[in-house]
Structure formats: C-alpha cells, structure tokens
Motif scaffolding. Structure first.
Motif, PDB file in Angstrom:
ATOM      1  N   SER A  41       0.821  -1.208   0.000  1.00  5.81           N
ATOM      2  CA  SER A  41       0.000   0.000   0.000  1.00  5.81           C
ATOM      3  C   SER A  41       0.856   1.259   0.000  1.00  5.81           C
ATOM      4  N   ARG A  45       0.601   4.555  -2.529  1.00  2.00           N
ATOM      5  CA  ARG A  45       0.484   5.937  -2.059  1.00  2.00           C
ATOM      6  C   ARG A  45       1.635   6.807  -2.576  1.00  2.00           C
ATOM      7  N   VAL A  74      -7.416   6.546  -7.456  1.00  2.00           N
ATOM      8  CA  VAL A  74      -7.092   5.561  -6.415  1.00  2.00           C
ATOM      9  C   VAL A  74      -8.392   4.916  -5.939  1.00  2.00           C
ATOM     10  N   PHE A  76      -9.671   2.327  -2.984  1.00  3.41           N
ATOM     11  CA  PHE A  76      -9.213   1.735  -1.733  1.00  3.41           C
ATOM     12  C   PHE A  76     -10.012   0.475  -1.380  1.00  3.41           C
ATOM     13  N   GLN A  77      -9.682  -0.116  -0.233  1.00  2.00           N
ATOM     14  CA  GLN A  77     -10.293  -1.379   0.171  1.00  2.00           C
ATOM     15  C   GLN A  77     -11.789  -1.253   0.381  1.00  2.00           C
ATOM     16  N   ASP A 151      -6.031  -0.597  -4.275  1.00  2.00           N
ATOM     17  CA  ASP A 151      -5.464  -1.133  -3.042  1.00  2.00           C
ATOM     18  C   ASP A 151      -6.409  -2.158  -2.431  1.00  2.00           C
ATOM     19  N   PRO A 153      -9.077  -3.742  -3.536  1.00  2.00           N
ATOM     20  CA  PRO A 153     -10.433  -3.187  -3.597  1.00  2.00           C
ATOM     21  C   PRO A 153     -11.537  -4.187  -3.283  1.00  2.00           C
TER      22      PRO A 153
END
Length: 242
Positions: A41, A45, A74, A76-77, A151, A153
């Motif tokens: 991660s 970033r 981006v 994210f999770q 990241d 996802p």
C-alpha cells in the motif's frame, strides 16, 4: 506509464520499502503481492502522490510525482461512499472536486457498464457491499484516468462477490484499457487479472521476483493454464522468508 527508480520510504524509523525499481507500461495491468506489512500500500500511495519517497524518484507519464495528479485515480479497500449522496452523485464527486463539467452522461455510461444503470438515484445504504464497490469503481473511472491504483479493492467482500467483481474488472479493463497497479493478497486474483505479478519481500519491501502471466483474455478461474501460473507463483512466494 509508471516508473519507480530505487524508491525507498521510511516513516517513524520503520523502513517500509527499499530500493524498489518498477515499471508499468501503457495499458498494462501489474499486480503487487506479498506478506502483510511488506509495503504494498505504501508503493501505491507513493505513486498517487499521497506520500513522498525518502529515497529515489517516482514518475507517471514521464513527469516526477510530487503531488496527486488528475490523471491518476485511487480505489481503496472500502468504497467510502458519502451516505447522503445518491449513487450518481457519488460517482460524480471526483469530477466536481476537479472542476470537470458535463460528466453526467459519462457517469450514467459507467453505471450501465457495471450493471448499475437502474440504481443512479439510490443511496449507498440501499446497496449490497459488492454494488457499493461497483459504484467506487465507477467513481475511480469518472475522470478518465490514465493510471488506476487499486489497493485490495475487493478484500472486504465475500468470496463469491469478490470473484464476480474480479471478472467484472477484467471486462472493464478489456473495454476501457488503462495502466493499473493492483495490490492484492490473493494469488488467484493476481493471476486472473494481471499481465505481470510483482512479489515483494517482507519489510522492508523489495522486489523479490516478477512473474509474467502470458495468457490470453478473457480468463476464467479453473483454467488449467491459470492453475499452472498459480502454482509457479506459490513457489516464488515460498522463497520469500520473514
């Protein structure tokens, strides 16, 4: 499209990544895999401009990354949708922040692309977790980024939904190709989606190996060829020690 040259990052005295060299070509899908805490991660970033490397340099489209860029999105999770905004309004949020106009038609096209054409006026709490993550995917595509950073996802989803969304992402990438750097803990997910898979060592994260996935698309879980690549990747991961 993405280039990392001897990139390192240390915070609080902890070396997260060290001496990473990595290139991602135009429209190439590269997955990054490794043990928890190996800096996956952190790498995303750094490419996003959300962190500054303590060593080395990061480039996107030939320009050094010093801050977030409009042509980089981006995902994210977790979807992190604003609960008071409709599905359509959530998808349009990046366009509003960036001052981009006339993106409503594109937002509707993206929702149709991921099977949510009839849900534009719904609120997030009316959607399942998988549907919310589809909205997040549309939101990450709304400004037509040249680079997508993802990241893990799908990591918070159940196995069936995770597989469905992996197949959906594969289809979206075929129809609207872009450069993707995708962090995952799932070997099957990496093999299904990626052109190349980068294996990082435990902290500090260094590139241990790069595995090519030279298989045509579309791909489907259960293919003998995918299973063979998965076994090779597991063998490479087995070489990485704590």
């Amino acid at each position: 499209m993405i280039s990392l040259h001897q990139v390192s990052h240390t915070f609080g005295g902890v070396r997260a990544v060290e001496g990473v060299d990595l290139d991602v070509g135009e429209h190439e899908f590269v997955a990054v895999i490794g043990r928890s805490g190996c800096g996956k991660s952190t790498l995303l970033r750094l490419v996003a401009g959300l962190l500054t490397p303590t060593g080395g340099r990061v480039f996107v489209a030939g320009e050094e990354v010093t801050r977030p860029r409009r042509d980089v999105s981006v995902m994210f999770q977790r979807p992190a949708l604003l609960p008071w905004r409709t599905v359509l309004a959530n998808v349009l949020l990046p366009a509003e922040i960036l001052g981009l106009r006339d993106h409503r038609a594109r937002a509707h096209e993206l929702l149709e692309l991921v099977g949510l054409g009839g849900f534009a006026t719904r609120l997030p709490h009316e959607l399942s977790g998988g549907m919310q993550q589809r909205v997040s995917l549309c939101r990450s595509l709304i400004q037509s980024p040249r680079v997508m950073l993802m990241d893990e996802p799908f990591s918070a989803l159940d196995a069936i939904t995770r597989t469905d969304l992996s197949l959906e992402l594969q289809r979206v990438q075929r129809e609207h190709p872009r450069s993707v750097l995708f962090v995952t803990h799932s070997i099957d997910e990496a093999v299904l989606l990626a052109d190349r898979i980068v294996v990082l060592t435990p902290r500090p994260g260094r590139v241990h190996a790069v595995v090519d996935v030279r298989l045509p698309r579309p791909r489907a879980l259960g293919q003998v060829e995918l299973d063979e690549v998965s076994r090779s990747l597991r063998a490479v991961l087995g070489e990485v020690t704590v």
